[in-house]
Enzyme design. Structure first.
Site, PDB file in Angstrom:
ATOM      1  N   GLY A 114      25.975  30.383  39.898  1.00 22.63           N
ATOM      2  CA  GLY A 114      25.269  29.498  38.984  1.00 22.63           C
ATOM      3  C   GLY A 114      23.830  29.279  39.413  1.00 22.63           C
ATOM      4  O   GLY A 114      22.900  29.273  38.589  1.00 22.63           O
ATOM      5  N   GLU A 172      19.424  26.320  50.370  1.00 17.05           N
ATOM      6  CA  GLU A 172      20.736  26.874  50.753  1.00 17.05           C
ATOM      7  C   GLU A 172      21.064  26.442  52.182  1.00 17.05           C
ATOM      8  O   GLU A 172      20.252  26.626  53.078  1.00 17.05           O
ATOM      9  CB  GLU A 172      20.717  28.406  50.630  1.00 17.05           C
ATOM     10  N   GLU A 202      46.733  39.472  41.179  1.00 19.68           N
ATOM     11  CA  GLU A 202      45.981  40.613  41.684  1.00 19.68           C
ATOM     12  C   GLU A 202      46.741  41.248  42.836  1.00 19.68           C
ATOM     13  O   GLU A 202      47.400  40.559  43.630  1.00 19.68           O
ATOM     14  CB  GLU A 202      44.574  40.204  42.108  1.00 19.68           C
ATOM     15  N   HIS A 232      39.441  29.909  44.491  1.00 15.87           N
ATOM     16  CA  HIS A 232      38.849  29.671  43.171  1.00 15.87           C
ATOM     17  C   HIS A 232      38.743  28.192  42.834  1.00 15.87           C
ATOM     18  O   HIS A 232      39.358  27.732  41.870  1.00 15.87           O
ATOM     19  CB  HIS A 232      39.694  30.360  42.080  1.00 15.87           C
ATOM     20  N   ASN A 250      39.936  35.804  37.980  1.00 17.03           N
ATOM     21  CA  ASN A 250      38.940  35.523  39.009  1.00 17.03           C
ATOM     22  C   ASN A 250      37.670  35.021  38.322  1.00 17.03           C
ATOM     23  O   ASN A 250      37.256  35.579  37.311  1.00 17.03           O
ATOM     24  CB  ASN A 250      38.661  36.794  39.807  1.00 17.03           C
TER      25      ASN A 250
END
Ligand code: FDA
Length: 503
Positions: free
Chosen positions: A16, A35, A356, A442, A480
């Site tokens: 994002g 960051e 997965e 996730h 995902n």
């Protein structure tokens, strides 16, 4: 006090955040990206930027003295984890009472450590999760834009059928088909042309060299090579690393002030500074962004934030598990770390699961089929602010995880029964733990689109304050998540640049 001003500040540098930084830079708006992790561009003494999963060192994890890999043990032996020196490594495991959240730390966020699977959700499920978003526009414009910018590609099916590196996937496909289940190829941002050269011995091995959750030295199109490289190329974007945003407040003139702790390699705060900005974009991820906002609401620095901030969180129904194969069903000593196939039973309305087929690259034949199941668990939890620790607490319970487990179990019981196989009991630390339901890759929600924000990620109660990351997704997306997060951020930025920044 010295306030350093930029027109726009972006907190974080994951999906994002990277979209926000590029689109702001292209619009000619000077932008500072903050960051908390490192810039991963410098080789260590071994000539490599990142360490492999089978030889973790200080670069592996965020200020730990022992690694905390998702698999605790193998054949009952504590062979997976290693003692390491505390250092700002690339993978973090954020521990809450009943749920650990794995996240990437560094310029590129989760793109540095993830499995590269670049999956677009079913349009019908996207529309169910985002009823107020025009899904025709998403699937016509923003999903294609995201996939093209991220560099999504697919494995050559002929090579997939023949290579030893995907034998583990073909075995799991056969076992799924024996149970009447369908499988599907999943696209990836790992460069498959590079992977084929790895297999041919003409390129340095990365996916075929056990590299993934502690970073890939080659082959992966992580954000530092895509969106963030382009953002820096605009000349309008600057990235400050090892700076952790702590507080957000509003100045008298309506601009925002972000308080930031700069840390060193030991984690010590060496400087606290403030950045002022007109436009503030939150891209610190589901956990990072939500913590900043619940703290700001409860400490009264952004008192108009509404009660939805902190809510609607879910782990995308994640459950990891292993099955034990028959001796004749070998999975291969050589396994690519990049998954390329899923068992797709999402359309089964009784028990929707997308699983997965995950690798377990130990360099030895082990007969284990590993999976990360994504289940349609409707349970949600909230983050609350804990003043004693100045951090967010997550109210997720073990009973809520049990809902995901029963869904995964229903699917894999079917696969085991069709193949006369059993689960593996030696992977998650205790023999009573067959399903790893206490961690997620996730994390989704916390500042859900249309609830904590308007339909474009504008935070309710404030102007020129935006959320662009996984916090917007209401706890589940069925696949995902990074393609969805990227596409939603593209949609937000198109709208914000058209409507909010015009002179
Ligand atoms: P993301 O978490 O990427 O970025 C947030 C950034 O903000 C981080 O760099 C963080 O350090 C920084 N930050 C946080 N708080 C801060 C603060 N206070 N101040 C400054 N900086 C701060 N998904 C997928 O689609 N396919 C896959 O194959 C996988 N596989 C996978 C494997 C593993 C091991 C993990 C951990 C995750 C995945 N994922 C995945 C998930 C995917 O990586 C994840 O959904 C996205 O990275 C989330 O993107 P965001 O933009 O929300 O934040």
């Amino acid at each position: 006090e010295a306030v350093d001003n930029a027109p726009a500040v972006v907190i974080g540098s994951g999906y994002g955040a990277a979209v926000a930084a590029l689109r702001l830079g292209q619009a000619g708006i000077r932008t500072l990206v903050i960051e908390m992790g490192r810039l991963w561009d410098t080789a260590g003494p071994d000539g490599k930027v990142f360490c492999a999963t089978n030889a973790p060192d200080q670069r592996s994890m965020w200020f730990r003295t022992r690694t905390e890999a998702p698999l605790a043990t193998f054949l009952w032996l504590d062979v997976v984890n290693r003692d390491i020196t505390a250092y700002p490594g690339v993978l973090d495991r954020v521990r809450f009472a009943n749920m650990s959240v794995y996240v990437g730390r560094g310029v590129g966020g989760g793109s540095l450590v993830n499995g590269s699977m670049a999956v677009t959700p079913l349009q019908s499920y996207f529309a169910e999760q985002f009823p107020t978003v025009n899904s025709t526009e998403m699937y016509g414009t923003y999903f294609p834009r995201a996939r093209s910018m991220l560099g999504v590609n697919t494995v050559d099916p002929a090579w997939f059928e023949s290579t030893e590196w995907y034998r583990f996937t073909r075995i799991s496909r056969k076992h799924a088909e024996n149970a009447g289940l369908k499988t599907t190829f999943v696209p990836s941002v790992y460069d498959f042309a590079y992977m084929q050269r790895e297999a041919a011995g003409t390129a340095t091995k990365s996916a075929l060299g056990a590299e993934v959750i502690y970073g890939n030295n080659h082959g992966k199109r992580s954000l530092d090579k895509t969106y963030l490289a382009s953002a820096l190329g605009t000349g309008n974007v600057t990235i400050h690393t090892m700076e952790r945003a702590r507080g957000i407040r509003r100045a008298g003139d309506g601009t925002y002030v972000v308080t930031v702790d700069r840390i060193d390699d030991t984690g010590r705060v060496v400087e606290t500074k403030e950045y002022g900005c007109t436009y503030l974009f939150l891209g610190a991820g589901s956990v990072g962004t939500t913590e900043l906002l619940v703290r700001a609401r409860e400490k009264g620095t952004l008192p108009a934030l509404n009660a939805s901030v902190g809510g609607g969180w879910g782990p995308n129904g994640n459950v990891m598990l292993g099955r034990a194969n028959h001796l004749w069903d070998t999975v291969g000593a050589n396994q690519s770390t990049m998954p390329v196939m899923g068992i797709d039973d999402w359309s089964n309305t009784d028990n929707p699961v997308f699983a997965e087929i995950a690798p377990l690259p130990t360099g030895l034949e082990h007969w284990v089929s590993l999976y990360l199941a994504i289940t349609k668990n409707p349970q949600r939890a909230s983050f609350t602010y804990d003043s004693a620790t100045d951090s967010a607490k997550l109210g997720w319970s073990a009973a809520q995880s049990a809902v995901s487990v029963s869904m995964a179990k229903k699917l894999f019981d079917r696969i085991n029964s069709a193949n006369s196989t059993i689960y593996r009991y030696d992977l998650f630390g205790s023999s009573s733990k067959i399903f790893a339901d206490d961690f997620t890759y996730h994390p989704l929600g916390g500042c859900v689109l249309g609830k904590a924000t308007d339909d474009y990620g504008r935070v309710k109660g404030y102007s020129k304050l935006y959320v662009t990351d996984g916090s917007l997704v209401p706890g589940s997306i069925g696949v995902n998540p990074f393609v969805t997060i990227t596409a939603l951020a593209e949609r937000t930025m198109a709208r914000v640049l058209a409507e909010d920044t015009a002179p």
